[in-house]
Design a protein around this motif. Sequence first.
Motif, PDB file in Angstrom:
ATOM      1  N   GLY A 144       0.749  -1.343  -0.090  1.00 45.09           N
ATOM      2  CA  GLY A 144       0.149   0.429  -0.269  1.00 45.09           C
ATOM      3  C   GLY A 144       1.071   1.461  -0.336  1.00 45.09           C
ATOM      4  O   GLY A 144       0.285   2.167   0.797  1.00 45.09           O
ATOM      5  N   GLU A 169      -1.348  -8.022   7.105  1.00 39.96           N
ATOM      6  CA  GLU A 169      -1.719  -6.977   8.371  1.00 39.96           C
ATOM      7  C   GLU A 169      -1.979  -6.611   9.900  1.00 39.96           C
ATOM      8  O   GLU A 169      -2.593  -7.902  10.417  1.00 39.96           O
ATOM      9  CB  GLU A 169      -3.042  -6.536   8.088  1.00 39.96           C
ATOM     10  CG  GLU A 169      -3.215  -6.329   6.200  1.00 39.96           C
ATOM     11  CD  GLU A 169      -2.533  -5.035   5.682  1.00 39.96           C
ATOM     12  OE1 GLU A 169      -1.744  -4.632   6.428  1.00 39.96           O
ATOM     13  OE2 GLU A 169      -2.024  -5.253   4.079  1.00 39.96           O
ATOM     14  N   THR A 180       1.249   6.254   1.912  1.00 40.04           N
ATOM     15  CA  THR A 180       0.409   4.597   2.468  1.00 40.04           C
ATOM     16  C   THR A 180      -1.086   4.599   2.732  1.00 40.04           C
ATOM     17  O   THR A 180      -1.647   5.494   3.068  1.00 40.04           O
ATOM     18  CB  THR A 180       1.012   3.889   4.066  1.00 40.04           C
ATOM     19  OG1 THR A 180       0.667   3.903   4.832  1.00 40.04           O
ATOM     20  CG2 THR A 180       2.492   3.718   3.850  1.00 40.04           C
ATOM     21  N   VAL A 181      -1.615   2.911   2.082  1.00 37.52           N
ATOM     22  CA  VAL A 181      -2.818   3.631   1.905  1.00 37.52           C
ATOM     23  C   VAL A 181      -3.298   2.372   2.265  1.00 37.52           C
ATOM     24  O   VAL A 181      -3.042   1.840   1.791  1.00 37.52           O
ATOM     25  CB  VAL A 181      -3.170   3.282   0.669  1.00 37.52           C
ATOM     26  CG1 VAL A 181      -3.260   5.313   0.512  1.00 37.52           C
ATOM     27  CG2 VAL A 181      -2.831   2.858  -0.713  1.00 37.52           C
ATOM     28  N   MET A 182      -4.427   1.609   2.581  1.00 35.60           N
ATOM     29  CA  MET A 182      -4.743   0.266   2.705  1.00 35.60           C
ATOM     30  C   MET A 182      -6.187   0.385   1.159  1.00 35.60           C
ATOM     31  O   MET A 182      -6.744   1.718   0.986  1.00 35.60           O
ATOM     32  CB  MET A 182      -5.941   0.362   3.680  1.00 35.60           C
ATOM     33  CG  MET A 182      -5.881   0.347   4.566  1.00 35.60           C
ATOM     34  SD  MET A 182      -4.722  -0.452   5.544  1.00 35.60           S
ATOM     35  CE  MET A 182      -6.070  -2.648   5.683  1.00 35.60           C
ATOM     36  N   GLU A 184      -3.705   6.845   5.196  1.00 30.31           N
ATOM     37  CA  GLU A 184      -3.562   6.142   6.366  1.00 30.31           C
ATOM     38  C   GLU A 184      -2.339   7.121   7.157  1.00 30.31           C
ATOM     39  O   GLU A 184      -2.240   7.613   7.575  1.00 30.31           O
ATOM     40  CB  GLU A 184      -2.741   4.293   6.411  1.00 30.31           C
ATOM     41  CG  GLU A 184      -3.576   4.063   5.454  1.00 30.31           C
ATOM     42  CD  GLU A 184      -5.114   3.686   6.696  1.00 30.31           C
ATOM     43  OE1 GLU A 184      -4.495   3.352   7.815  1.00 30.31           O
ATOM     44  OE2 GLU A 184      -6.982   3.425   6.002  1.00 30.31           O
ATOM     45  N   ASP A 185      -1.014   7.470   6.294  1.00 35.47           N
ATOM     46  CA  ASP A 185       0.174   7.788   6.797  1.00 35.47           C
ATOM     47  C   ASP A 185       0.742   8.303   5.518  1.00 35.47           C
ATOM     48  O   ASP A 185       0.988   7.866   4.521  1.00 35.47           O
ATOM     49  CB  ASP A 185       1.088   7.385   7.798  1.00 35.47           C
ATOM     50  CG  ASP A 185       2.259   7.658   9.247  1.00 35.47           C
ATOM     51  OD1 ASP A 185       2.421   8.553   8.478  1.00 35.47           O
ATOM     52  OD2 ASP A 185       3.013   6.973   9.420  1.00 35.47           O
ATOM     53  N   SER A 217       1.483  -2.931   8.396  1.00 35.59           N
ATOM     54  CA  SER A 217       1.677  -4.021   6.797  1.00 35.59           C
ATOM     55  C   SER A 217       3.359  -4.002   6.864  1.00 35.59           C
ATOM     56  O   SER A 217       4.048  -3.189   5.968  1.00 35.59           O
ATOM     57  CB  SER A 217       1.441  -2.709   5.207  1.00 35.59           C
ATOM     58  OG  SER A 217      -0.157  -2.811   5.580  1.00 35.59           O
ATOM     59  N   LYS A 224       0.128   1.843   8.626  1.00 37.16           N
ATOM     60  CA  LYS A 224      -0.729   2.543   8.286  1.00 37.16           C
ATOM     61  C   LYS A 224      -1.657   2.765   9.906  1.00 37.16           C
ATOM     62  O   LYS A 224      -0.742   3.048  10.524  1.00 37.16           O
ATOM     63  CB  LYS A 224      -2.000   1.338   7.761  1.00 37.16           C
ATOM     64  CG  LYS A 224      -0.914   1.075   6.734  1.00 37.16           C
ATOM     65  CD  LYS A 224      -0.777   1.425   5.415  1.00 37.16           C
ATOM     66  CE  LYS A 224      -0.175   0.391   4.747  1.00 37.16           C
ATOM     67  NZ  LYS A 224      -1.384  -1.225   4.101  1.00 37.16           N
ATOM     68  N   ARG A 225      -2.556   3.576  10.161  1.00 38.94           N
ATOM     69  CA  ARG A 225      -3.271   4.235  10.662  1.00 38.94           C
ATOM     70  C   ARG A 225      -3.515   3.087  12.123  1.00 38.94           C
ATOM     71  O   ARG A 225      -3.132   3.420  13.347  1.00 38.94           O
ATOM     72  CB  ARG A 225      -4.304   4.553  10.792  1.00 38.94           C
ATOM     73  CG  ARG A 225      -5.324   5.899   9.644  1.00 38.94           C
ATOM     74  CD  ARG A 225      -6.458   6.556   9.257  1.00 38.94           C
ATOM     75  NE  ARG A 225      -6.615   7.955   8.907  1.00 38.94           N
ATOM     76  CZ  ARG A 225      -6.948   7.597   7.873  1.00 38.94           C
ATOM     77  NH1 ARG A 225      -7.922   7.198   7.239  1.00 38.94           N
ATOM     78  NH2 ARG A 225      -7.304   8.578   7.025  1.00 38.94           N
TER      79      ARG A 225
END
Length: 383
Positions: free
Chosen positions: A48, A174, A94-96, A67-68, A211, A206-207
Amino acid sequence: MLLKQNYDVVVIGAGPAGATLAYELGKKGIGVLVLEKEKLPRYKCCAGGVTSKAANLLDFDISAVAEDVICEVAFTFNLGNPFLGQHSEPLIYTVMRDVFDHFLMQRAQRLGAMLMDGKRVTQIQLGGDSVEISTADSTFRSRLVVGADGAYSIVARELSMNRGIEYITAIESEIVVAEDDLAKWKSRVRIDLGVIPGGYAWVFPKRGQLSIGAGCRASRARHLNRNYQKFLNSLSIGNYTIARSGSHLIPTCTEGRLVWQDRALLLGDAAGLTDPLTGEGIYNAIRSAQLAAPVIENYLTGAAGGLQDYQQIVDKKIITELRMARTLAKYFIRFPRLVFRILSKSDRVWRAERKVILGETDYAAVNEEVGGLKGILGQLLRL
């Protein structure tokens, strides 16, 4: 079986490539049907990481789904002391992927794209003036079909376009950790070059979780899971819970990769456009879609050129760069210790890598800057 007609374009896959193409064509007033086998939003096993250069391709802000924001990369060799590569501006978001992909698709839908999710394509047939795409309960007809359906692309398979591909094997989890442990990773990514023979391991924050994954060439993946566990155990993150875990193949193209055939185009991972050095695929997923959009518009309106123009453009603007990335990847795979030593002792190397992440330069320019193989060997001898 229900027969549906009169779609200008059918796109298979609602990931970054398919959603971006639907968005770009929507801006041109072109009707698009997107078929996605899963119901959105759907989980995708992925680190991500959206690089700044990938985010900058888009004409809208992605901060709402970030997310960050990463401004520091900690490189290690075989779990040793880190070299910290830093920058004052964002390097990576960063993403989901379930959230990010759905966000991109919603943008396309606002411009008129039609999404049918939960529709797994089972067959594709090319006709004289159209393409028929079949699912379990429907058949859709279009003037052309676009495969944006990832590493296991049915478009590539059905049309025998899946040659010229090598694979990276990746595993990832995760991992939910305590807030104190999560805070230690704020705005920082970890990359280890030595613990995974022929590849690397990573941590992307991530939040609410980390990951954590590892990948290497499929031909060297026999002990990947064991070495991944070694990396995970080394992180000293205290008590944790594995929320999700999975593995997947990441396709990278070799010479002579076919991304166009008759009335079909391939984008992103379906075309094998993943960076063979980093394993990152979102940038070329978005870029290939943006390169395809004007070609499709010209084809549908009868303007000069044809769909074969997409093959030429991808060869020039993407495949050439991936060829250089593949060359650089050989150094990382064969000499990870020496690569880390160069990185940790030469700020010039980090500056070059940072420019690539930001989109300020490319691999060809980096190779020229360090003097190619002779320059790399020269740096090794001076260490």
